[in-house]
Design a protein around this motif. Structure first.
Motif, PDB file in Angstrom:
ATOM      1  N   PHE A 112       0.008  15.761 -12.508  1.00  0.00           N
ATOM      2  CA  PHE A 112       0.307  14.378 -12.150  1.00  0.00           C
ATOM      3  C   PHE A 112       1.790  14.208 -11.824  1.00  0.00           C
ATOM      4  O   PHE A 112       2.155  13.753 -10.743  1.00  0.00           O
ATOM      5  CB  PHE A 112      -0.113  13.480 -13.316  1.00  0.00           C
ATOM      6  CG  PHE A 112       0.133  12.007 -13.150  1.00  0.00           C
ATOM      7  CD1 PHE A 112      -0.592  11.265 -12.235  1.00  0.00           C
ATOM      8  CD2 PHE A 112       1.067  11.356 -13.941  1.00  0.00           C
ATOM      9  CE1 PHE A 112      -0.384   9.896 -12.100  1.00  0.00           C
ATOM     10  CE2 PHE A 112       1.282   9.992 -13.819  1.00  0.00           C
ATOM     11  CZ  PHE A 112       0.554   9.261 -12.891  1.00  0.00           C
ATOM     12  N   TYR A 149      -4.241   8.662 -11.614  1.00  0.00           N
ATOM     13  CA  TYR A 149      -4.968   9.584 -12.490  1.00  0.00           C
ATOM     14  C   TYR A 149      -5.944   8.792 -13.351  1.00  0.00           C
ATOM     15  O   TYR A 149      -5.597   7.737 -13.885  1.00  0.00           O
ATOM     16  CB  TYR A 149      -4.004  10.350 -13.402  1.00  0.00           C
ATOM     17  CG  TYR A 149      -4.707  11.114 -14.510  1.00  0.00           C
ATOM     18  CD1 TYR A 149      -5.161  12.410 -14.305  1.00  0.00           C
ATOM     19  CD2 TYR A 149      -4.941  10.524 -15.754  1.00  0.00           C
ATOM     20  CE1 TYR A 149      -5.826  13.101 -15.313  1.00  0.00           C
ATOM     21  CE2 TYR A 149      -5.609  11.209 -16.760  1.00  0.00           C
ATOM     22  CZ  TYR A 149      -6.050  12.492 -16.530  1.00  0.00           C
ATOM     23  OH  TYR A 149      -6.720  13.166 -17.531  1.00  0.00           O
ATOM     24  N   ILE A 189      -7.280  12.955  -9.866  1.00  0.00           N
ATOM     25  CA  ILE A 189      -6.113  12.314  -9.267  1.00  0.00           C
ATOM     26  C   ILE A 189      -6.512  11.934  -7.850  1.00  0.00           C
ATOM     27  O   ILE A 189      -6.936  12.791  -7.062  1.00  0.00           O
ATOM     28  CB  ILE A 189      -4.880  13.223  -9.244  1.00  0.00           C
ATOM     29  CG1 ILE A 189      -4.473  13.631 -10.669  1.00  0.00           C
ATOM     30  CG2 ILE A 189      -3.710  12.513  -8.546  1.00  0.00           C
ATOM     31  CD1 ILE A 189      -3.327  14.630 -10.732  1.00  0.00           C
TER      32      ILE A 189
END
Length: 193
Positions: A29, A130, A188
């Motif tokens: 992320f 996310y 994601i």
């Protein structure tokens, strides 16, 4: 029902989750985020992830629907954590990224599109989002909480309702907490123009 669970069990939940090492989940992320990116921790629970992102130098805002969790997350992070639901949160195109770890899974599957839509509205174009769900293909109630489980097919169907989103990464992990043998679907997505 789910909020009532967290209201009644906030201290135990905080203690069970605040120390879990999530760095292997953060890495995919944060690797794609610019320095000092503005991250929204949506359904922040204990504030564990908000604090980790703050410690990495990111700007963080957070909210949760449980006043008991908001109180603990605010104390843990030093942030002024907001009390609100996914659909009540309203800061259009404000965030570079949204982190919804083990939070959207408590939204009823019929209400999940509205919750995701509200969050997408807060995300800048090119931003990352996310989210994680327990791996499965049903909605269920366990210990007073609603769970909407997700597998690849169910997520593909859900995400097809949002043409502005594309899947950036999707992977399975084992639960990070000791004595748990559950699997998680981690996703994601990116918001496109």
């Amino acid at each position: 029902m789910t909020i009532e669970f967290y209201q009644a069990n906030a201290e135990a939940f905080f203690n069970d989750t605040v120390g879990v090492d999530m760095h292997s989940l953060y890495q995919p992320f944060v690797a794609a985020l610019p320095a000092k990116a503005c991250i929204l921790d949506a359904g922040c629970g204990s504030g564990r992830d908000s604090k980790a992102f703050l410690d990495m130098g990111f700007n963080v805002e957070a909210f949760d629907a449980s006043s008991e969790m908001v109180q603990r997350a605010s104390a843990h992070t030093g942030l002024s954590v907001s009390l609100c639901s996914f659909t009540d949160f309203d800061k259009p195109t404000h965030f570079d990224a949204i982190w919804a770890c083990a939070s959207l899974l408590h939204v009823d599957e019929n209400e999940l599109p509205a919750a995701i839509s509200a969050l997408i509205n807060s995300l800048k174009y090119g931003g990352l989002f996310y989210m994680s769900f327990k791996y499965g293909n049903s909605q269920r109630v366990k210990d007073g909480r609603t769970f909407t489980d997700m597998n690849e097919d169910r997520f593909s169907s859900l995400i097809s309702q949002f043409p502005e989103l594309t899947i950036h990464q999707l992977w399975l992990t084992e639960d990070k907490r000791p004595n748990r043998n559950e699997r998680w679907l981690n996703i994601i997505v990116m918001k496109n123009h």
